[in-house]
Design an enzyme around this catalytic site. Sequence first.
Site, PDB file in Angstrom:
ATOM      1  N   GLY A 193       0.492  -1.324  -0.244  1.00  0.00           N
ATOM      2  CA  GLY A 193       0.570   0.215  -0.362  1.00  0.00           C
ATOM      3  C   GLY A 193       0.421   1.064   0.122  1.00  0.00           C
ATOM      4  O   GLY A 193       1.975   1.423  -0.222  1.00  0.00           O
ATOM      5  N   LEU A 204       0.416   3.745  -1.753  1.00  0.00           N
ATOM      6  CA  LEU A 204       0.876   3.822  -3.853  1.00  0.00           C
ATOM      7  C   LEU A 204       1.353   4.449  -3.803  1.00  0.00           C
ATOM      8  O   LEU A 204       0.628   6.108  -4.080  1.00  0.00           O
ATOM      9  CB  LEU A 204      -0.662   2.847  -3.845  1.00  0.00           C
ATOM     10  CG  LEU A 204      -0.698   1.679  -4.038  1.00  0.00           C
ATOM     11  CD1 LEU A 204      -2.172   0.877  -4.867  1.00  0.00           C
ATOM     12  CD2 LEU A 204       0.660   0.311  -3.090  1.00  0.00           C
ATOM     13  N   HIS A 205       2.451   5.043  -5.356  1.00  0.00           N
ATOM     14  CA  HIS A 205       2.656   5.562  -5.750  1.00  0.00           C
ATOM     15  C   HIS A 205       2.454   5.112  -6.999  1.00  0.00           C
ATOM     16  O   HIS A 205       2.319   3.881  -7.859  1.00  0.00           O
ATOM     17  CB  HIS A 205       3.986   6.429  -5.436  1.00  0.00           C
ATOM     18  CG  HIS A 205       4.940   5.279  -4.617  1.00  0.00           C
ATOM     19  ND1 HIS A 205       5.326   4.486  -5.984  1.00  0.00           N
ATOM     20  CD2 HIS A 205       5.994   4.420  -4.009  1.00  0.00           C
ATOM     21  CE1 HIS A 205       6.408   3.744  -5.277  1.00  0.00           C
ATOM     22  NE2 HIS A 205       6.438   3.985  -4.323  1.00  0.00           N
ATOM     23  N   GLU A 206       3.506   6.506  -7.892  1.00  0.00           N
ATOM     24  CA  GLU A 206       3.568   5.794  -9.321  1.00  0.00           C
ATOM     25  C   GLU A 206       4.415   4.756  -9.886  1.00  0.00           C
ATOM     26  O   GLU A 206       4.167   4.317 -10.753  1.00  0.00           O
ATOM     27  CB  GLU A 206       4.171   7.176 -10.085  1.00  0.00           C
ATOM     28  CG  GLU A 206       3.726   6.610 -12.191  1.00  0.00           C
ATOM     29  CD  GLU A 206       2.277   6.679 -12.107  1.00  0.00           C
ATOM     30  OE1 GLU A 206       1.506   7.167 -11.413  1.00  0.00           O
ATOM     31  OE2 GLU A 206       2.689   5.775 -13.329  1.00  0.00           O
ATOM     32  N   HIS A 247       4.277   1.583  -8.543  1.00  0.00           N
ATOM     33  CA  HIS A 247       2.794   0.180  -8.165  1.00  0.00           C
ATOM     34  C   HIS A 247       2.327   0.481  -9.248  1.00  0.00           C
ATOM     35  O   HIS A 247       2.104  -0.087  -9.675  1.00  0.00           O
ATOM     36  CB  HIS A 247       2.586   0.514  -6.325  1.00  0.00           C
ATOM     37  CG  HIS A 247       3.068   1.030  -5.297  1.00  0.00           C
ATOM     38  ND1 HIS A 247       3.497   1.966  -4.304  1.00  0.00           N
ATOM     39  CD2 HIS A 247       4.098  -0.517  -4.797  1.00  0.00           C
ATOM     40  CE1 HIS A 247       4.136   1.542  -2.941  1.00  0.00           C
ATOM     41  NE2 HIS A 247       4.916   0.606  -3.720  1.00  0.00           N
ATOM     42  N   GLY A 279       8.973  -5.068  -8.094  1.00  0.00           N
ATOM     43  CA  GLY A 279       9.909  -3.833  -8.467  1.00  0.00           C
ATOM     44  C   GLY A 279      11.090  -3.701  -8.609  1.00  0.00           C
ATOM     45  O   GLY A 279      11.652  -4.887  -7.308  1.00  0.00           O
ATOM     46  N   GLU A 280      11.969  -3.305  -9.498  1.00  0.00           N
ATOM     47  CA  GLU A 280      13.255  -3.869  -9.546  1.00  0.00           C
ATOM     48  C   GLU A 280      13.811  -2.451  -8.386  1.00  0.00           C
ATOM     49  O   GLU A 280      14.966  -2.590  -8.635  1.00  0.00           O
ATOM     50  CB  GLU A 280      14.334  -2.965 -10.618  1.00  0.00           C
ATOM     51  CG  GLU A 280      13.636  -4.529 -11.856  1.00  0.00           C
ATOM     52  CD  GLU A 280      14.385  -4.323 -12.934  1.00  0.00           C
ATOM     53  OE1 GLU A 280      14.810  -2.679 -13.217  1.00  0.00           O
ATOM     54  OE2 GLU A 280      14.726  -4.754 -13.832  1.00  0.00           O
ATOM     55  N   GLN A 308      15.285  -8.049  -2.979  1.00  0.00           N
ATOM     56  CA  GLN A 308      13.899  -8.776  -2.664  1.00  0.00           C
ATOM     57  C   GLN A 308      13.785  -9.990  -3.898  1.00  0.00           C
ATOM     58  O   GLN A 308      12.886 -10.650  -4.045  1.00  0.00           O
ATOM     59  CB  GLN A 308      12.826  -7.642  -2.305  1.00  0.00           C
ATOM     60  CG  GLN A 308      11.778  -7.704  -2.261  1.00  0.00           C
ATOM     61  CD  GLN A 308      10.624  -7.563  -1.803  1.00  0.00           C
ATOM     62  OE1 GLN A 308      10.693  -6.727  -0.600  1.00  0.00           O
ATOM     63  NE2 GLN A 308       9.967  -7.134  -3.085  1.00  0.00           N
ATOM     64  N   ARG A 329       8.341   5.278   1.295  1.00  0.00           N
ATOM     65  CA  ARG A 329       8.889   5.936   2.896  1.00  0.00           C
ATOM     66  C   ARG A 329      10.323   7.518   2.448  1.00  0.00           C
ATOM     67  O   ARG A 329      10.397   7.942   3.389  1.00  0.00           O
ATOM     68  CB  ARG A 329      10.431   5.104   2.943  1.00  0.00           C
ATOM     69  CG  ARG A 329       9.782   3.611   3.594  1.00  0.00           C
ATOM     70  CD  ARG A 329      10.803   2.874   4.669  1.00  0.00           C
ATOM     71  NE  ARG A 329      10.520   1.890   5.524  1.00  0.00           N
ATOM     72  CZ  ARG A 329      10.462   0.285   5.254  1.00  0.00           C
ATOM     73  NH1 ARG A 329      10.736   0.271   3.771  1.00  0.00           N
ATOM     74  NH2 ARG A 329      10.185   0.038   5.694  1.00  0.00           N
TER      75      ARG A 329
HETATM   76  O1  PAF Z   1       7.786  -4.559  -1.722  1.00  0.00           O
HETATM   77  C1  PAF Z   1       7.469  -5.225  -1.454  1.00  0.00           C
HETATM   78  O2  PAF Z   1       6.510  -4.225  -1.173  1.00  0.00           O
HETATM   79  C2  PAF Z   1       6.945  -6.004   0.018  1.00  0.00           C
HETATM   80  O3  PAF Z   1       8.125  -6.400   0.379  1.00  0.00           O
HETATM   81  C3  PAF Z   1       6.243  -7.170  -0.767  1.00  0.00           C
HETATM   82  C4  PAF Z   1       6.797  -7.774  -2.046  1.00  0.00           C
HETATM   83  C5  PAF Z   1       5.049  -6.756  -1.056  1.00  0.00           C
HETATM   84  C6  PAF Z   1       5.939  -8.319   0.624  1.00  0.00           C
HETATM   85  O4  PAF Z   1       4.939  -8.042   1.267  1.00  0.00           O
END
Ligand code: PAF
Length: 287
Positions: free
Chosen positions: A36, A38-40, A42, A152-153, A158, A192
Amino acid sequence: MTAPPLPAARTVEALRNQVGAWKAAGLRVGFTPTMGALHEGHLSLVRLARTRADRVVASVFVNPTQFAPGEDFEAYPRDEAGDAALLAGAGCDLLYAPTVSEMYAPGFSTTVNVAGVSEPLDGLARPTHFAGVATVVTKLLLQCAPHVAVFGEKDYQQLQVIRRLVADLDIPVEVIGGPTVRAPDGLALSSRNAYLTETERAVAPVLHQALVQATARLRQGGSVSHVEAQAAETLAAAGFGPVDYVEVRDAGDLTRLGPGSVLGEARILAAARLGKTRLIDNLAVWS
Ligand code: PAF
């Protein structure tokens, strides 16, 4: 024209019913997991999923297990109504927003640990983080069972952890990385960034600038350790601190580059604190 309100699934059962109905109708399903705020960045992932699927699910779940005690789980920005409106506008078809108890029922005891790629970089700075991410992403992928999932890269380590677990656990999904979306001054968009003061926000683009400068130096033949040290100095001089890491790594498994390594397959990754906010960014050395 405003998009119609976005349908929401709050349980695994409701999610599976909808995705099952789409699949029964022969439709391809795409999935974008998020926390959540959210920004551009996402929304670009939702649009990318849309190009690869007939229907797109986005999850919004602030996953407690990927935050260590003392990190910003409680303070993490939450705005489900705002997120739903943005998702609808980006072409999402279903919001999946489970509760913590739906995701982690009493007695929950399983952790997915991805050895190797989880261990360096953010794995050192945040020792429990990737186990939390890997566990929730495994659950989300099994719950939604999409054909394609987009991450996202921006969170490059991750993404590589997720690619590894999907391969290792034979989860039948295609994982796609979406390019980092940046503000005009180069700062990678991140939920953030909202924590930055005005003064810090003015300094923050130096993180991207230092990585751009470092990749140029590497392409000109600069030694990896020298270039890493120069970039860390640039960050410290601009007011970042502590600098957790600036490191050039293999783009696949994030191991350190050996003497014969090919820079064309390398990635430079950095994490540093600016005031109370920890920022991360990364670039392909040769793009
Ligand atoms: O990148 C994120 O926002 C989180 O780490 C994810 C992949 C949704 C897992 O909670």
